[in-house]
Scaffold this motif. Sequence first.
Motif, mmCIF file in Angstrom:
data_model
loop_
_atom_site.group_PDB
_atom_site.id
_atom_site.type_symbol
_atom_site.label_atom_id
_atom_site.label_comp_id
_atom_site.label_asym_id
_atom_site.label_seq_id
_atom_site.Cartn_x
_atom_site.Cartn_y
_atom_site.Cartn_z
ATOM 1 N N SER A 41 0.807 -1.178 -0.095
ATOM 2 C CA SER A 41 -0.011 0.028 -0.089
ATOM 3 C C SER A 41 0.956 1.087 -0.111
ATOM 4 O O SER A 41 2.320 1.085 0.381
ATOM 5 N N GLN A 51 0.935 3.530 2.128
ATOM 6 C CA GLN A 51 1.414 3.591 3.408
ATOM 7 C C GLN A 51 2.697 2.917 3.692
ATOM 8 O O GLN A 51 3.321 3.299 4.532
ATOM 9 N N GLU A 52 2.345 1.619 3.321
ATOM 10 C CA GLU A 52 3.330 0.854 3.601
ATOM 11 C C GLU A 52 4.756 1.151 3.067
ATOM 12 O O GLU A 52 5.968 1.214 3.535
ATOM 13 N N ALA A 104 5.521 4.252 2.163
ATOM 14 C CA ALA A 104 6.127 5.660 2.752
ATOM 15 C C ALA A 104 6.897 5.182 3.945
ATOM 16 O O ALA A 104 8.099 6.037 4.262
ATOM 17 N N GLU A 105 6.135 4.413 4.660
ATOM 18 C CA GLU A 105 7.265 3.915 5.836
ATOM 19 C C GLU A 105 8.393 3.441 5.656
ATOM 20 O O GLU A 105 9.310 3.773 6.332
ATOM 21 N N SER A 153 6.690 10.750 3.358
ATOM 22 C CA SER A 153 5.321 10.959 3.835
ATOM 23 C C SER A 153 4.436 10.135 2.761
ATOM 24 O O SER A 153 4.982 9.925 1.761
ATOM 25 N N ARG A 154 3.133 9.876 3.185
ATOM 26 C CA ARG A 154 2.178 9.135 2.595
ATOM 27 C C ARG A 154 2.030 9.921 1.273
ATOM 28 O O ARG A 154 1.749 9.288 0.028
ATOM 29 N N GLN A 159 2.580 8.729 -2.339
ATOM 30 C CA GLN A 159 1.291 8.690 -3.505
ATOM 31 C C GLN A 159 1.621 9.414 -4.683
ATOM 32 O O GLN A 159 1.409 8.983 -5.836
ATOM 33 N N GLU A 184 -8.461 -0.855 -1.563
ATOM 34 C CA GLU A 184 -7.300 -0.486 -1.046
ATOM 35 C C GLU A 184 -6.258 -0.654 -2.230
ATOM 36 O O GLU A 184 -6.266 -1.697 -3.100
#
Length: 231
Positions: A178, A180-181, A183-184, A189-190, A194, A219
């Motif tokens: 995803s 978010q994954e 980004a981490e 940042s998310r 994106q 998702e």
Amino acid sequence: MIGVLVVDDDVRVARVNAAYVAKVPGFRVVGVAHTAAEALTALTAPEPAVDLVLLDHHLPDGNGLAVVRELRARGLQTDVIMVTAARDVATVQAAMRHGALQYLVKPFGFAGLRAKLEAYAALRRTLDGGGEAEQAEVDRIFGALSAGSVVPDLPKGHSPTTAELVRQVLLAADGPLSAQEIAERAGVSRQTAQRYLKLLERTGRVRLSLKYGETGRPEHRYAWAGPAAAR
């Protein structure tokens, strides 16, 4: 666990790099060296086993390339990632010819080194499988080693370094991730993740899929489309 030897003439930098390595799952620091002589001693010792060297080029008693040449002359095939401020093309080319798997230019942050280490871990998993490789597997092996630009002509306001971080995260993943994954793992940042994912998807570098849950919107999941798409 992948055993890592950190080699840097600057004691503070070596300490920081060792701390970075210790934060990446699956890796452990087995030694720190500040000279070429110390590096060769650590690399030729039977224990602890060194799988990977994070090798600075500028050392007080020689240089990183000389260390690699000596390793190969002794028949040692320890993997090497150059971690150095040396950015002249001749040094980069020589590092490639002597078998360095990656070349990380200083200064860099934790996310930059983590992406390289995770790509290296993915490469080892692929190679440890043995057997014969189909073209997709060959592409994955060479893709993990590639340090080139993800997109030849990035639009204004986009960083090649960030694009490369996103690519390395996707290459190291066992499956789609995803935003978010990503980004981490990339340390961004998310919203930034994106933005780059949309660009890479439009240019065919990233493949988008949808994961449907029991409720709510599906998702978005992203995977690297392979080196062939990046040409």
